[in-house]
Write a protein that holds these residues in place. Structure first.
Motif: not given
Length: 310
Positions: A148, A273, A279-284, A151, A286, A142, A277
């Motif tokens: 990635k 940005k 707020e709406f798409f946190p990863d493990n 992006e 975070d 990931t 990320l």
């Protein structure tokens, strides 16, 4: 992602297995050192494998991802700037920077990202051990994949637009200050580019220590020293138009304003940005860091309450 095989053994009979795997781990024990000599990593007890994978494996994967993505990013920004300049100059084939300055780009920017690639830690060792599912980040790929890379390239486009906008805004001011000639304009642009690139390293670095600060200082210091020497001896290097350019440029307030505006605008884009990320798409990672921060805040509140009662 393509599977990566790890083999672990402690004897001579395990050597072919260790050599056939992508990662070989040898345990030094009663059966000699044949397995250790053929391995990539070696330790004394089997239980150390947990820390090797969950802590050092995770750290190294995240460091490698940051290093690779940043390397592509900074070169993409440079290429986009040259592309914009070719359009502005009517596709004349003229480079924005002189040859010696251009080839110093990667060498000047190498030290900060190397320090990040060696010392950066996105989570503490205890957090990695307490949350073994973080290892999924590397196993699933990931941190470095097609999305990635997309992006990263989009980010490079945005940052190059910021740079060219500041350059376009500053050009007329430099022209009024009699600093809009080709070489002075190129040095000013390259200086802002170096500042923006090093800012990016600072933004993606999680762990700061003395070596990280030193690497960033060496990058800026070596560039300043390069400008002083190159500008002073430019006439002896068949570059008479660069003679004392940096000294004239340093007297222009507009140049120093650009040194502040470029990283400030870049920071606005990166922070916005990162906020979206997170707020709406946190990863493990975070989520783990947020839980750790919430735990520390709760513990501090409880301590304050106890102190207030006593």
């Amino acid at each position: 992602p393509q599977p990566v095989t790890l083999a672990i053994g402690d004897g001579a009979n395990d050597v072919p297995m260790i050599q056939a795997a992508q990662v070989g781990v040898g345990i030094s024990g009663r059966e000699g050192r044949q397995a250790v000599d053929a391995s990539d990593f070696a330790f004394a007890k089997f239980r150390y494998l947990q820390r090797l994978l969950l802590v050092h494996g995770h750290w190294n994967y995240r460091r490698a991802c940051k290093f690779i993505l940043y390397t592509f990013w900074k070169n993409a920004v440079l290429v986009m700037l040259l592309f914009y300049y070719s359009l502005i100059s009517g596709c004349s084939g003229t480079s924005m920077f002189d040859g010696m300055t251009f080839v110093s780009f990667n060498s000047l920017l190498a030290w900060p990202i190397i320090a990040t690639g060696i010392f950066d830690r996105d989570v503490e060792a205890e957090q990695a051990l307490e949350n073994p599912w973080l290892y999924e980040t590397g196993r699933a790929g990931t941190g470095l994949n097609f999305f990635k890379m997309v992006e990263t390239m989009l980010s490079a486009v945005f940052h190059s637009v910021i740079l060219v906008s500041v350059i376009w805004w500053a050009y007329h001011g430099l022209e009024m200050a009699d600093l809009a000639d080709y070489h002075t304009f190129g040095i000013a642009t390259f200086s802002w580019l170096i500042i923006a690139m090093n800012y990016r390293v600072a933004f993606i670095t999680t762990t700061w220590n003395a070596m990280s600060v030193l690497a960033l200082s060496v990058s800026y210091g070596s560039y300043a020293l390069y400008l002083l020497i190159y500008s002073h001896f430019a006439h002896e290097l068949d570059q008479p138009f660069l003679y004392m350019v940096v000294f004239r440029l340093a007297r222009a307030p507009l140049f120093w304003i650009g040194c502040i505006v470029v990283p400030a605008l870049a920071m606005m884009v990166d922070v916005f940005k990162a906020y979206l990320l997170l707020e709406f798409f946190p990863d493990n990672i975070d989520l783990v860091l947020e839980q750790a921060k919430a735990g520390k805040d709760l513990q501090r509140d409880q301590t304050d309450a106890v102190d207030a009662l006593t």
